[in-house]
Design an enzyme around this catalytic site. Structure first.
Site, short mmCIF file in Angstrom:
data_model
loop_
_atom_site.label_atom_id
_atom_site.label_comp_id
_atom_site.label_asym_id
_atom_site.label_seq_id
_atom_site.Cartn_x
_atom_site.Cartn_y
_atom_site.Cartn_z
N ASP A 122 30.57 -16.08 33.95
CA ASP A 122 31.06 -16.50 32.83
C ASP A 122 32.42 -16.71 33.15
O ASP A 122 33.03 -16.19 33.92
CB ASP A 122 31.18 -15.40 31.41
CG ASP A 122 29.66 -15.28 30.93
OD1 ASP A 122 28.81 -16.41 31.11
OD2 ASP A 122 29.28 -14.35 30.62
N ASP A 141 25.75 -21.54 28.78
CA ASP A 141 25.85 -21.08 27.38
C ASP A 141 26.25 -22.26 26.33
O ASP A 141 25.63 -22.35 25.16
CB ASP A 141 26.73 -19.87 27.24
CG ASP A 141 26.51 -18.77 27.98
OD1 ASP A 141 25.55 -18.34 28.34
OD2 ASP A 141 27.49 -18.06 28.52
#
Length: 167
Positions: A122, A141
């Site tokens: 991330d 995401d």
């Protein structure tokens, strides 16, 4: 494209999501140290590098590792369903095809991380004046989220169309 293949032509969008996702993750892993934060819009938006061994919002991240394979199996199953669904779509269902292709691309982008790396990379951090932080996320995401919102909107649109047809 013939009706026999439904909306499988939209798989190009899934591939684009995977390529952008993996390229961006590679960039951040190569150029950032873990949890290094580079403010893009001070007090609101930053780049960072974080690993997530769990699911959304680091759900189950503190467990021993079994969750890696559970989430990988779920991603494989969901991906297979999405491809079959794309194949069965009618020519008029382009909005739905885009939504499914986005979710598929995001799921496969994170699946690659989970299987090969053992964690999801991330790097996008949304926060408010260093007081409130949304969990770090990535392009995969984002694609899943946009696709899910589009699916929800399609459900409302479809039910509205059915209501009007019944009147």
């Amino acid at each position: 494209m013939s009706a026999r293949f439904g909306k499988l032509a939209w798989l190009w969008l899934s591939v684009l999501v995977i390529v952008l996702d993996q390229a961006s993750k590679h960039y951040f892993e190569t150029n950032f140290r873990m949890y290094q934060k580079v403010e893009v819009i001070p007090d609101y938006f930053a780049w960072t590098l974080a690993y997530n061994t769990g699911a959304a919002f680091s759900f189950l991240a503190d467990h021993s590792g079994w969750q890696r394979w559970l989430f990988a199996a779920i991603a494989v199953g969901v991906s297979a369903v999405l491809v079959v669904w794309l194949k069965r779509l009618k020519p008029s269902e382009s909005w739905l095809a885009v939504a499914l292709a986005l979710v598929l691309g995001g799921a496969l982008g994170n699946l690659y991380d989970r299987i090969v790396l053992g964690h999801v990379v991330d790097f996008i951090l949304v926060h408010w004046q260093n007081r409130w932080y949304f969990p770090a996320f990535n392009i995969a995401d984002s694609a899943i989220t946009v696709g899910a919102v589009m699916l929800a909107l399609d459900m409302f649109r479809s039910s509205k169309t059915r209501e009007m047809a019944n009147d």
